[in-house]
Design a protein around this motif. Sequence first.
Motif, PDB file in Angstrom:
ATOM      1  N   ILE A 420      44.147  27.592  22.213  1.00 47.62           N
ATOM      2  CA  ILE A 420      42.835  27.469  23.135  1.00 47.62           C
ATOM      3  C   ILE A 420      43.095  27.127  24.289  1.00 47.62           C
ATOM      4  O   ILE A 420      44.112  26.212  24.691  1.00 47.62           O
ATOM      5  CB  ILE A 420      41.999  26.446  22.558  1.00 47.62           C
ATOM      6  CG1 ILE A 420      41.451  26.552  21.165  1.00 47.62           C
ATOM      7  CG2 ILE A 420      40.750  26.019  23.359  1.00 47.62           C
ATOM      8  CD1 ILE A 420      40.715  27.871  20.797  1.00 47.62           C
ATOM      9  N   VAL A 421      42.631  27.618  25.403  1.00 48.13           N
ATOM     10  CA  VAL A 421      43.029  27.565  26.993  1.00 48.13           C
ATOM     11  C   VAL A 421      41.580  27.166  27.702  1.00 48.13           C
ATOM     12  O   VAL A 421      40.843  28.145  27.387  1.00 48.13           O
ATOM     13  CB  VAL A 421      43.664  28.439  27.351  1.00 48.13           C
ATOM     14  CG1 VAL A 421      44.127  28.336  28.956  1.00 48.13           C
ATOM     15  CG2 VAL A 421      44.961  28.837  26.805  1.00 48.13           C
ATOM     16  N   LEU A 432      36.397  28.793  28.612  1.00 43.27           N
ATOM     17  CA  LEU A 432      37.201  28.489  27.206  1.00 43.27           C
ATOM     18  C   LEU A 432      37.668  29.704  26.711  1.00 43.27           C
ATOM     19  O   LEU A 432      36.752  30.519  26.485  1.00 43.27           O
ATOM     20  CB  LEU A 432      36.433  27.575  26.167  1.00 43.27           C
ATOM     21  CG  LEU A 432      35.770  26.178  26.832  1.00 43.27           C
ATOM     22  CD1 LEU A 432      35.235  25.329  25.786  1.00 43.27           C
ATOM     23  CD2 LEU A 432      36.876  25.574  27.383  1.00 43.27           C
ATOM     24  N   TRP A 433      38.823  29.822  26.272  1.00 47.86           N
ATOM     25  CA  TRP A 433      39.319  31.068  25.556  1.00 47.86           C
ATOM     26  C   TRP A 433      40.184  30.686  24.249  1.00 47.86           C
ATOM     27  O   TRP A 433      40.815  29.486  24.322  1.00 47.86           O
ATOM     28  CB  TRP A 433      40.504  31.569  26.470  1.00 47.86           C
ATOM     29  CG  TRP A 433      39.920  32.112  27.971  1.00 47.86           C
ATOM     30  CD1 TRP A 433      39.375  31.145  28.957  1.00 47.86           C
ATOM     31  CD2 TRP A 433      39.606  33.271  28.344  1.00 47.86           C
ATOM     32  NE1 TRP A 433      38.914  31.952  30.052  1.00 47.86           N
ATOM     33  CE2 TRP A 433      38.799  33.252  29.679  1.00 47.86           C
ATOM     34  CE3 TRP A 433      39.549  34.716  27.772  1.00 47.86           C
ATOM     35  CZ2 TRP A 433      38.484  34.166  30.378  1.00 47.86           C
ATOM     36  CZ3 TRP A 433      38.990  35.698  28.430  1.00 47.86           C
ATOM     37  CH2 TRP A 433      38.476  35.535  29.857  1.00 47.86           C
ATOM     38  N   GLN A 456      38.422  37.356  23.602  1.00 50.53           N
ATOM     39  CA  GLN A 456      38.911  36.044  23.511  1.00 50.53           C
ATOM     40  C   GLN A 456      38.088  34.946  24.219  1.00 50.53           C
ATOM     41  O   GLN A 456      38.377  33.842  24.138  1.00 50.53           O
ATOM     42  CB  GLN A 456      40.362  35.823  23.986  1.00 50.53           C
ATOM     43  CG  GLN A 456      41.171  37.026  23.373  1.00 50.53           C
ATOM     44  CD  GLN A 456      41.096  38.365  23.629  1.00 50.53           C
ATOM     45  OE1 GLN A 456      40.475  38.544  24.486  1.00 50.53           O
ATOM     46  NE2 GLN A 456      42.052  39.059  22.914  1.00 50.53           N
ATOM     47  N   LEU A 457      36.905  35.454  25.141  1.00 49.81           N
ATOM     48  CA  LEU A 457      36.422  34.482  25.843  1.00 49.81           C
ATOM     49  C   LEU A 457      35.104  33.780  24.996  1.00 49.81           C
ATOM     50  O   LEU A 457      34.445  34.380  24.451  1.00 49.81           O
ATOM     51  CB  LEU A 457      35.634  35.138  26.916  1.00 49.81           C
ATOM     52  CG  LEU A 457      34.722  34.295  27.872  1.00 49.81           C
ATOM     53  CD1 LEU A 457      35.501  33.228  28.525  1.00 49.81           C
ATOM     54  CD2 LEU A 457      33.922  35.150  28.961  1.00 49.81           C
ATOM     55  N   LEU A 458      35.276  32.387  24.628  1.00 42.51           N
ATOM     56  CA  LEU A 458      34.808  31.663  23.783  1.00 42.51           C
ATOM     57  C   LEU A 458      33.193  30.947  24.502  1.00 42.51           C
ATOM     58  O   LEU A 458      32.379  31.148  23.859  1.00 42.51           O
ATOM     59  CB  LEU A 458      35.317  30.466  23.493  1.00 42.51           C
ATOM     60  CG  LEU A 458      36.151  30.710  22.142  1.00 42.51           C
ATOM     61  CD1 LEU A 458      37.009  29.232  21.832  1.00 42.51           C
ATOM     62  CD2 LEU A 458      35.711  31.168  20.787  1.00 42.51           C
ATOM     63  N   PHE A 459      33.456  30.482  25.727  1.00 42.68           N
ATOM     64  CA  PHE A 459      32.544  29.972  26.311  1.00 42.68           C
ATOM     65  C   PHE A 459      32.445  30.027  27.840  1.00 42.68           C
ATOM     66  O   PHE A 459      33.808  29.942  28.538  1.00 42.68           O
ATOM     67  CB  PHE A 459      32.240  28.380  25.688  1.00 42.68           C
ATOM     68  CG  PHE A 459      31.233  27.701  26.204  1.00 42.68           C
ATOM     69  CD1 PHE A 459      30.167  27.587  25.177  1.00 42.68           C
ATOM     70  CD2 PHE A 459      31.207  27.001  27.047  1.00 42.68           C
ATOM     71  CE1 PHE A 459      29.040  26.991  25.522  1.00 42.68           C
ATOM     72  CE2 PHE A 459      30.068  26.047  27.425  1.00 42.68           C
ATOM     73  CZ  PHE A 459      28.728  26.294  26.531  1.00 42.68           C
ATOM     74  N   VAL A 460      31.245  29.941  28.369  1.00 40.95           N
ATOM     75  CA  VAL A 460      31.256  29.767  30.085  1.00 40.95           C
ATOM     76  C   VAL A 460      30.406  28.773  30.301  1.00 40.95           C
ATOM     77  O   VAL A 460      29.259  28.623  29.824  1.00 40.95           O
ATOM     78  CB  VAL A 460      30.882  31.253  30.781  1.00 40.95           C
ATOM     79  CG1 VAL A 460      30.772  30.941  32.079  1.00 40.95           C
ATOM     80  CG2 VAL A 460      31.603  32.366  30.247  1.00 40.95           C
ATOM     81  N   HIS A 461      31.036  27.681  31.186  1.00 39.04           N
ATOM     82  CA  HIS A 461      30.170  26.679  31.521  1.00 39.04           C
ATOM     83  C   HIS A 461      30.148  26.696  33.080  1.00 39.04           C
ATOM     84  O   HIS A 461      31.025  26.727  33.850  1.00 39.04           O
ATOM     85  CB  HIS A 461      31.111  25.423  31.317  1.00 39.04           C
ATOM     86  CG  HIS A 461      30.497  23.927  31.619  1.00 39.04           C
ATOM     87  ND1 HIS A 461      29.436  23.359  31.425  1.00 39.04           N
ATOM     88  CD2 HIS A 461      30.961  23.224  32.756  1.00 39.04           C
ATOM     89  CE1 HIS A 461      29.108  22.565  31.871  1.00 39.04           C
ATOM     90  NE2 HIS A 461      29.969  22.149  32.805  1.00 39.04           N
TER      91      HIS A 461
END
Length: 494
Positions: A420-421, A432-433, A456-461
């Motif tokens: 996780i990065v 979040l990746w 791989q892109l989990l989330f965008v804030h």
Amino acid sequence: MSKRTAEEGAAGVPLKSGGRPDAMDIDDKPDMGEFEDEFEDEFESEDEIIEAGVDGRPDAEREAEEAAAMDVDNGPATFIVGRTKLDPGQTLAPDPTTYRMLHNLSTPWPCLSFDIVRDGLGDNRSVYPATMYTVSGTQAEGSKAGDNALLVMKFSGLSKMDGEGDESSDDEDDEDEDADPILESRSIPIGSTTNRIRAFQARPQDASRPPVTLTATMTESSNVLIHDITPHLASFDNPGSVVRPQQNKPVSTIRAHKAEGYAVDWSSLHPAGKLLTGDNDGVIYLTTRSDGGGFVTDTRPFLGHTSSVEEMQWSPSEASVFASASSDGTIRVWDVRSKSRAPALSMQVSKTDVNVMSWSRQTTHLLASGADDGEWAVWDLRQWKPSGTAAAGKPTPIASFGYHKEQITSIEWHPTDDSIVAVAAGDNTVTLWDLAVELDDEESKDTAGVQDVPPQLLFVHYQNQAKELHWHPQIPGALVATGEVFSVFRTISV
């Protein structure tokens, strides 16, 4: 960055710092009326014959409607934060169902840099409302530069989202769940903008003595200021405790640099304190703290970069090794024991400035970097060979992503999960990746309509003017990011 709106108070007075943002929405929904069947009188007579398709409408009309529908389906139906442009009058707000925790807190002036201070409240905690301690430095407007200060802060009352269960106890009292978070601060005047700040807890040889919390601040003045913020932290939780004026003075000032800088890091493997500082001339100095508390800066600099040093980090596993990233496009690896003060490894990893990097603490041969062109990459240091050897050459990243179209401003591995990065960028986002995700053929079909969005892109804030981010080392999954405001959040995906 311009001055932000905040509810200001006297030094040490808690600042009420807003609540949660509203639900994610794009404010352009049209009013919906009643559906009317324009064909309800089409069949008034059983004797009437109409040339129609399978749905009872003329073929030409039906085909025109289907063609229009296909045009819509082929258009940009997916809104991507940081990529899709908002229409005039549209605004964005977060979707609360995607967060476990989300709060925004304001300071009197913007902060380019901050760090999280470890506390004595325990590790792996999940009790809400949460509390955390941070330190940051301000960027006051030009005419107010003399007002710049270090802010030692306590965030408390950080409640979970409605409907989110407390992982630690079913009996936890949640009566304060919806209360606004509280920001308390202690101000240390420094009179210069903070470019980068890092905190460190020095552990005395005598185990019976408490640790000392130090900060190192790279400023626009080119001086590096070291402060002992132990009394400032203690004053939050000890009623009647007062920070004396002399405790605001630096315990040491490093004047070796001739230019301002942005690179600074404490070694976690030296209990007393070992500090690296790098400047815009490409010069790096090493400062060591003795067990008695004094600081000595080695006058022999580490030289090798041909442009500014943007970031430095000590190896999490080798006490004498550190890495540096530069606007010359290289990352260099050094050994402080080297008499030549030259880098052991030097790799060109970008055609643009390498702004930031992060060394994985779980898999210590992995290093992540972020560049000015918006690309970030992961490197296996075992593949890097010294210059002049037969195996030397341009390295290939084991992963790279060009999702962001603006400069990468911060990057950090998750403290306990090496897949996780978290990445902050100039497109006003924190992403979040999950590097462990692999896209199979079936998933490829499902995501075919979303262009240029890696699996791989989990989330965008959304974070306006995102500058720096850090995972909280003691609250799993919790992130803090600075920009226009401080954003404290935890997503349901991590």
